[in-house]
Design a protein around this motif. Structure first.
Motif, mmCIF file in Angstrom:
data_model
loop_
_atom_site.group_PDB
_atom_site.id
_atom_site.type_symbol
_atom_site.label_atom_id
_atom_site.label_comp_id
_atom_site.label_asym_id
_atom_site.label_seq_id
_atom_site.Cartn_x
_atom_site.Cartn_y
_atom_site.Cartn_z
ATOM 1 N N GLY A 66 0.783 -1.224 0.000
ATOM 2 C CA GLY A 66 0.000 0.000 0.000
ATOM 3 C C GLY A 66 0.820 1.282 0.000
ATOM 4 O O GLY A 66 0.270 2.367 -0.159
ATOM 5 N N GLU A 67 2.115 1.189 0.161
ATOM 6 C CA GLU A 67 2.955 2.390 0.263
ATOM 7 C C GLU A 67 3.230 3.011 -1.105
ATOM 8 O O GLU A 67 3.436 2.315 -2.090
ATOM 9 N N VAL A 68 3.223 4.322 -1.134
ATOM 10 C CA VAL A 68 3.676 5.087 -2.290
ATOM 11 C C VAL A 68 4.990 5.739 -1.885
ATOM 12 O O VAL A 68 5.085 6.347 -0.820
ATOM 13 N N LYS A 69 5.995 5.594 -2.727
ATOM 14 C CA LYS A 69 7.312 6.153 -2.397
ATOM 15 C C LYS A 69 7.833 6.943 -3.584
ATOM 16 O O LYS A 69 7.727 6.507 -4.730
ATOM 17 N N GLU A 70 8.381 8.109 -3.288
ATOM 18 C CA GLU A 70 9.085 8.897 -4.290
ATOM 19 C C GLU A 70 10.574 8.605 -4.133
ATOM 20 O O GLU A 70 11.124 8.744 -3.047
ATOM 21 N N ILE A 71 11.194 8.172 -5.223
ATOM 22 C CA ILE A 71 12.603 7.780 -5.202
ATOM 23 C C ILE A 71 13.385 8.764 -6.074
ATOM 24 O O ILE A 71 13.427 8.622 -7.293
ATOM 25 N N PRO A 72 14.000 9.774 -5.459
ATOM 26 C CA PRO A 72 14.785 10.731 -6.237
ATOM 27 C C PRO A 72 16.186 10.189 -6.517
ATOM 28 O O PRO A 72 16.777 9.511 -5.678
ATOM 29 N N LEU A 73 16.693 10.466 -7.711
ATOM 30 C CA LEU A 73 18.053 10.059 -8.030
ATOM 31 C C LEU A 73 18.686 11.036 -8.999
ATOM 32 O O LEU A 73 17.998 11.722 -9.734
ATOM 33 N N SER A 74 19.992 11.074 -8.959
ATOM 34 C CA SER A 74 20.759 11.882 -9.909
ATOM 35 C C SER A 74 21.221 10.961 -11.027
ATOM 36 O O SER A 74 21.668 9.849 -10.771
ATOM 37 N N CYS A 75 21.095 11.442 -12.243
ATOM 38 C CA CYS A 75 21.450 10.622 -13.399
ATOM 39 C C CYS A 75 22.054 11.518 -14.466
ATOM 40 O O CYS A 75 22.117 12.731 -14.321
ATOM 41 N N ILE A 76 22.454 10.901 -15.549
ATOM 42 C CA ILE A 76 23.035 11.629 -16.675
ATOM 43 C C ILE A 76 21.913 11.949 -17.654
ATOM 44 O O ILE A 76 21.127 11.066 -18.022
ATOM 45 N N GLU A 77 21.823 13.206 -18.049
ATOM 46 C CA GLU A 77 20.788 13.644 -18.986
ATOM 47 C C GLU A 77 20.737 12.714 -20.198
ATOM 48 O O GLU A 77 21.760 12.430 -20.814
ATOM 49 N N GLY A 78 19.553 12.179 -20.502
ATOM 50 C CA GLY A 78 19.364 11.275 -21.629
ATOM 51 C C GLY A 78 19.586 9.805 -21.311
ATOM 52 O O GLY A 78 19.337 8.938 -22.148
ATOM 53 N N GLU A 79 20.034 9.500 -20.115
ATOM 54 C CA GLU A 79 20.300 8.119 -19.701
ATOM 55 C C GLU A 79 18.988 7.331 -19.598
ATOM 56 O O GLU A 79 17.986 7.833 -19.098
ATOM 57 N N LYS A 80 19.003 6.095 -20.065
ATOM 58 C CA LYS A 80 17.841 5.214 -19.971
ATOM 59 C C LYS A 80 17.920 4.438 -18.657
ATOM 60 O O LYS A 80 18.912 3.760 -18.389
ATOM 61 N N ILE A 81 16.859 4.541 -17.848
ATOM 62 C CA ILE A 81 16.814 3.889 -16.538
ATOM 63 C C ILE A 81 15.574 3.013 -16.471
ATOM 64 O O ILE A 81 14.466 3.459 -16.777
#
Length: 124
Positions: A66-81
């Motif tokens: 039932g939990e909603v989580k926001e997962i912030p991360l730093s990445c490289i512009e245009g990177e596919k995750i």
């Protein structure tokens, strides 16, 4: 003395250009995930363009039922995750690329462009 002053100015300019170039390619994105499965779920985010995993170091993001989580991360512009998620204690029940980025998926990847994903709901 003037030579030293010019040398310092040139060194400062090189540092400034290097910093600007590296920060120009960085972006932040937030994955918004909801666990609608009756059991807890573990999540990892995998770069498809380099050897990088979030959160990394053998850790996982943990979502209670039932939990909603926001997962912030730093990445490289245009990177596919891509996300991989599985029931805690049962890696055979998974979503996205699953544990260790081992599976193919058609709709579990996002391009790092800043902002946040739509809500990704993991259902039974």
């Amino acid at each position: 003395m003037a030579y030293l002053s010019r040398l310092r100015a040139a060194g400062a300019a090189v540092l400034l250009v290097s910093f600007a170039a590296s920060s120009a390619f960085a972006a932040d994105v937030t994955f918004v995930m909801q666990n609608d499965h009756p059991n807890a779920v573990e999540v990892e985010l995998y770069s498809q363009d380099r050897n990088h995993v979030w959160p990394g170091n053998g850790e996982v993001f943990y979502l209670d039922d039932g939990e909603v989580k926001e997962i912030p991360l730093s990445c490289i512009e245009g990177e596919k995750i891509c996300y991989g998620a599985w029931v805690s204690g049962d890696q055979g029940t998974y979503w996205g690329t699953g544990p260790d980025n081992a599976e193919n998926c058609s709709d579990c990847c996002y391009t790092c462009t800043g902002g946040q994903t739509e809500q990704i709901t993991l259902v039974e």
